[in-house]
Design a protein around this motif. Structure first.
Motif, PDB file in Angstrom:
ATOM      1  N   ASP A  90      78.277 -50.628  89.289  1.00  0.00           N
ATOM      2  CA  ASP A  90      77.959 -51.680  90.261  1.00  0.00           C
ATOM      3  C   ASP A  90      76.449 -51.817  90.484  1.00  0.00           C
ATOM      4  O   ASP A  90      76.016 -52.612  91.312  1.00  0.00           O
ATOM      5  CB  ASP A  90      78.685 -51.448  91.586  1.00  0.00           C
ATOM      6  CG  ASP A  90      78.322 -50.128  92.247  1.00  0.00           C
ATOM      7  OD1 ASP A  90      77.441 -49.411  91.729  1.00  0.00           O
ATOM      8  OD2 ASP A  90      78.930 -49.810  93.291  1.00  0.00           O
ATOM      9  N   ASN A 135      80.559 -69.823  90.857  1.00  0.00           N
ATOM     10  CA  ASN A 135      80.388 -68.588  91.616  1.00  0.00           C
ATOM     11  C   ASN A 135      79.698 -67.478  90.826  1.00  0.00           C
ATOM     12  O   ASN A 135      79.897 -66.300  91.113  1.00  0.00           O
ATOM     13  CB  ASN A 135      81.726 -68.068  92.165  1.00  0.00           C
ATOM     14  CG  ASN A 135      82.360 -69.055  93.134  1.00  0.00           C
ATOM     15  OD1 ASN A 135      81.662 -69.666  93.930  1.00  0.00           O
ATOM     16  ND2 ASN A 135      83.675 -69.227  93.047  1.00  0.00           N
ATOM     17  N   GLN A 178      78.718 -56.924  94.197  1.00  0.00           N
ATOM     18  CA  GLN A 178      80.038 -57.083  94.814  1.00  0.00           C
ATOM     19  C   GLN A 178      81.020 -57.466  93.708  1.00  0.00           C
ATOM     20  O   GLN A 178      80.951 -58.559  93.146  1.00  0.00           O
ATOM     21  CB  GLN A 178      79.996 -58.170  95.889  1.00  0.00           C
ATOM     22  CG  GLN A 178      79.147 -57.817  97.094  1.00  0.00           C
ATOM     23  CD  GLN A 178      79.705 -56.610  97.855  1.00  0.00           C
ATOM     24  OE1 GLN A 178      80.898 -56.559  98.150  1.00  0.00           O
ATOM     25  NE2 GLN A 178      78.847 -55.647  98.157  1.00  0.00           N
ATOM     26  N   ASN A 216      84.445 -58.594  91.830  1.00  0.00           N
ATOM     27  CA  ASN A 216      85.558 -59.505  92.111  1.00  0.00           C
ATOM     28  C   ASN A 216      86.247 -59.833  90.793  1.00  0.00           C
ATOM     29  O   ASN A 216      85.973 -59.181  89.776  1.00  0.00           O
ATOM     30  CB  ASN A 216      85.059 -60.771  92.840  1.00  0.00           C
ATOM     31  CG  ASN A 216      83.978 -61.500  92.056  1.00  0.00           C
ATOM     32  OD1 ASN A 216      84.088 -61.677  90.838  1.00  0.00           O
ATOM     33  ND2 ASN A 216      82.919 -61.927  92.742  1.00  0.00           N
ATOM     34  N   ASP A 217      87.118 -60.830  90.784  1.00  0.00           N
ATOM     35  CA  ASP A 217      87.862 -61.149  89.561  1.00  0.00           C
ATOM     36  C   ASP A 217      86.940 -61.553  88.412  1.00  0.00           C
ATOM     37  O   ASP A 217      87.282 -61.372  87.241  1.00  0.00           O
ATOM     38  CB  ASP A 217      88.868 -62.279  89.819  1.00  0.00           C
ATOM     39  CG  ASP A 217      90.062 -61.800  90.634  1.00  0.00           C
ATOM     40  OD1 ASP A 217      90.237 -60.560  90.745  1.00  0.00           O
ATOM     41  OD2 ASP A 217      90.794 -62.644  91.159  1.00  0.00           O
ATOM     42  N   ASN A 218      85.793 -62.140  88.736  1.00  0.00           N
ATOM     43  CA  ASN A 218      84.879 -62.639  87.709  1.00  0.00           C
ATOM     44  C   ASN A 218      83.766 -61.654  87.368  1.00  0.00           C
ATOM     45  O   ASN A 218      83.029 -61.877  86.408  1.00  0.00           O
ATOM     46  CB  ASN A 218      84.243 -63.953  88.162  1.00  0.00           C
ATOM     47  CG  ASN A 218      85.256 -65.069  88.301  1.00  0.00           C
ATOM     48  OD1 ASN A 218      86.410 -64.920  87.915  1.00  0.00           O
ATOM     49  ND2 ASN A 218      84.826 -66.186  88.859  1.00  0.00           N
ATOM     50  N   LYS A 254      83.174 -57.551  86.914  1.00  0.00           N
ATOM     51  CA  LYS A 254      83.668 -56.171  86.863  1.00  0.00           C
ATOM     52  C   LYS A 254      82.880 -55.407  85.813  1.00  0.00           C
ATOM     53  O   LYS A 254      82.419 -55.998  84.836  1.00  0.00           O
ATOM     54  CB  LYS A 254      85.156 -56.143  86.481  1.00  0.00           C
ATOM     55  CG  LYS A 254      86.068 -56.796  87.492  1.00  0.00           C
ATOM     56  CD  LYS A 254      87.512 -56.799  87.005  1.00  0.00           C
ATOM     57  CE  LYS A 254      88.417 -57.520  88.005  1.00  0.00           C
ATOM     58  NZ  LYS A 254      89.797 -57.654  87.505  1.00  0.00           N
TER      59      LYS A 254
END
Length: 254
Positions: free
Chosen positions: A58, A89, A123, A125-127, A129
Motif C-alpha cells: 500500500d 476514479n 486506499q 479498493n476494487d480498482n 490492489k
C-alpha cells in the motif's frame, strides 16, 4: 553497453542496431478487461505516460530503473484503464522517495529495478490492489505461460494505446536466452525472457511479468529494431533475485 540517457534523446527509429530497446507497448495483444489488473500503474512525467509499474504494497510501486533516466520527477496513476479518462476514479500520487538498485548504471540493463515510495498509503479498493511478489529466490520453469500488460506502442514505431492491453507469453529457457543476447547483455542470475505471438513494445518498460497471481519479472529491454522480435526475445528483471534488497527498502511487503 548503450547509454539510456542517449536513447531518451533519440527517436526509437534512430537507435543504433546494437542497442537494446526500452520496452513500451503490447504488440498483438488484446484490450484488458477494465480494472482486471488492479495492480497496474502508469508511471508518468509531466502527466504523460512513460512507463508501466505495479503496486507491491500500500506504499510502494515497482518499476524499471531506466524509467527515471532523464525524468527525475515522476508521478504514478493508480486504478486506471483508459488513461484519457479522468472520471474512472483513478488516483494520481506523488513519489516521496526513489530507491534505485545501487548497482544499476546507465551503461547497462543489469539491476534495472526501481522502487517508488508513495507520498502516503494507498486506499485499496476494487480498482486498486497490490500484487504479490516471490517470497524467496528461485526460477520460473521454462515453458510456463504467463502474462504481460501495458499502455505502450501497439507496433514498432506505432501508436501508443490509451487502454490497457495484455497478452500471454511463454517463459524461455534461460541458457537459450543467454545464447541469443550474449553474456554481456543477459545475466542468467538476474534476468529471464519470454516469447509468444504478442509481446512488449516501447512504453511497457517497468510493467510486471505475471505468472499465476504473482509478479515475477519487471519489463526491461528488447530488440532495438523490432517489438516482439523472434531473434532477440523480451528481457525481464527477475524479481526473485532481489528479494533481500526489496525487503531492506520496503520492510517485509505483503
Amino acid at each position: 553497453m548503450f547509454n539510456w540517457y542517449v536513447l531518451n534523446k533519440l527517436t526509437y527509429s534512430s537507435v543504433s542496431l546494437s542497442a537494446p530497446r526500452v520496452n513500451v507497448g503490447i504488440v498483438n495483444g488484446r484490450e484488458a478487461k477494465p480494472h482486471s489488473r488492479p495492480y497496474m500503474v502508469s508511471v508518468q512525467t509531466k502527466e504523460h505516460h512513460m512507463c508501466g509499474g505495479f503496486l507491491i504494497s500500500d506504499r510502494f510501486v515497482m518499476t524499471a530503473a531506466h524509467c527515471r533516466n532523464n525524468s527525475p520527477v515522476l508521478t504514478v496513476v493508480l486504478g486506471a484503464h483508459d488513461l484519457r479518462k479522468k472520471s474512472e476514479n483513478s488516483v494520481r500520487f506523488t513519489v516521496d522517495s526513489y530507491h534505485q538498485h545501487p548497482d544499476f548504471t546507465m551503461e547497462s540493463f543489469h539491476n534495472d529495478i526501481l522502487l517508488l515510495k508513495l507520498e502516503k498509503k494507498v486506499q485499496l479498493n476494487d480498482n486498486i490492489k497490490w500484487i504479490s511478489i516471490p517470497a524467496k529466490e528461485g526460477d520460473i520453469e521454462a515453458g510456463s505461460v504467463c502474462s504481460i500488460a501495458g499502455w505502450g506502442l501497439l507496433e514498432t514505431n506505432g501508436k501508443r494505446s490509451d487502454h490497457l492491453m495484455e497478452t500471454n507469453v511463454t517463459v524461455m529457457n534461460n541458457m537459450e536466452c543467454e545464447s541469443k543476447w550474449g553474456k554481456d547483455d543477459f545475466s542468467t542470475s538476474q534476468m529471464m525472457c519470454v516469447y509468444g505471438n504478442g509481446g512488449s513494445c516501447d512504453g511497457d518498460s517497468g510493467g510486471p511479468l505475471v505468472c499465476g497471481d504473482t509478479a515475477v519479472g519487471v519489463t526491461s529491454f528488447g530488440d532495438p529494431d523490432l517489438c516482439n522480435s523472434l531473434k532477440l526475445p523480451e528481457v525481464y528483471i527477475k524479481i526473485a533475485a532481489y528479494i533481500p534488497w526489496i525487503k531492506k527498502i520496503t520492510g517485509n511487503v505483503n
